[in-house]
Design a protein around this motif. Sequence first.
Motif, short mmCIF file in Angstrom:
data_model
loop_
_atom_site.label_atom_id
_atom_site.label_comp_id
_atom_site.label_asym_id
_atom_site.label_seq_id
_atom_site.Cartn_x
_atom_site.Cartn_y
_atom_site.Cartn_z
N GLU A 176 10.92 27.10 -2.77
CA GLU A 176 9.59 26.61 -2.40
C GLU A 176 9.31 25.34 -3.18
N ALA A 195 6.25 19.31 -0.02
CA ALA A 195 7.04 18.51 0.92
C ALA A 195 7.42 17.15 0.34
N VAL A 208 20.81 20.32 1.47
CA VAL A 208 19.67 20.78 2.25
C VAL A 208 20.10 20.89 3.71
N LEU A 266 10.91 14.99 8.39
CA LEU A 266 10.06 15.27 7.22
C LEU A 266 9.00 14.20 7.05
N LEU A 289 10.58 17.19 -1.77
CA LEU A 289 11.83 17.17 -1.01
C LEU A 289 12.13 15.75 -0.53
N ASP A 317 17.79 22.63 6.03
CA ASP A 317 16.57 22.75 6.82
C ASP A 317 15.37 22.89 5.90
N TYR A 318 14.19 22.80 6.47
CA TYR A 318 12.94 23.07 5.75
C TYR A 318 11.94 23.62 6.74
N TRP A 376 9.34 25.70 2.57
CA TRP A 376 10.55 26.41 2.21
C TRP A 376 11.70 25.47 2.50
N VAL A 377 12.57 25.27 1.52
CA VAL A 377 13.72 24.39 1.68
C VAL A 377 14.97 25.25 1.65
N TYR A 378 15.81 25.07 2.65
CA TYR A 378 17.02 25.86 2.81
C TYR A 378 18.23 25.04 2.35
N TYR A 379 19.02 25.64 1.47
CA TYR A 379 20.21 25.00 0.93
C TYR A 379 21.45 25.82 1.28
#
Length: 72
Positions: free
Chosen positions: A60, A63, A36, A14, A66, A38-39, A27-30
């Motif tokens: 969303e 960056a 977290v 990142l 995050l 992934d992104y 897009w941030v994946y939880y």
Amino acid sequence: MNYYDSISDLLLDLRGDLEEIGNENIWVYYDNSGNVTDYRYKNTPEERKPKERENQTIKEMPAIDLLNELSI
């Protein structure tokens, strides 16, 4: 998708992406636990939210937000 095993690996990528791409929306994946996994940078500002898989939440955010969230 990378689905990082460790936050330190995600933070490393990142930080590099922020230097290269800048503070764009991502897009941030939880996972179900709120961790977290992934992104991904949005392809266009108008890009629609990806479809969430079972046991996954996608949000969303800029960056840098995050990075700040994970650096605490």
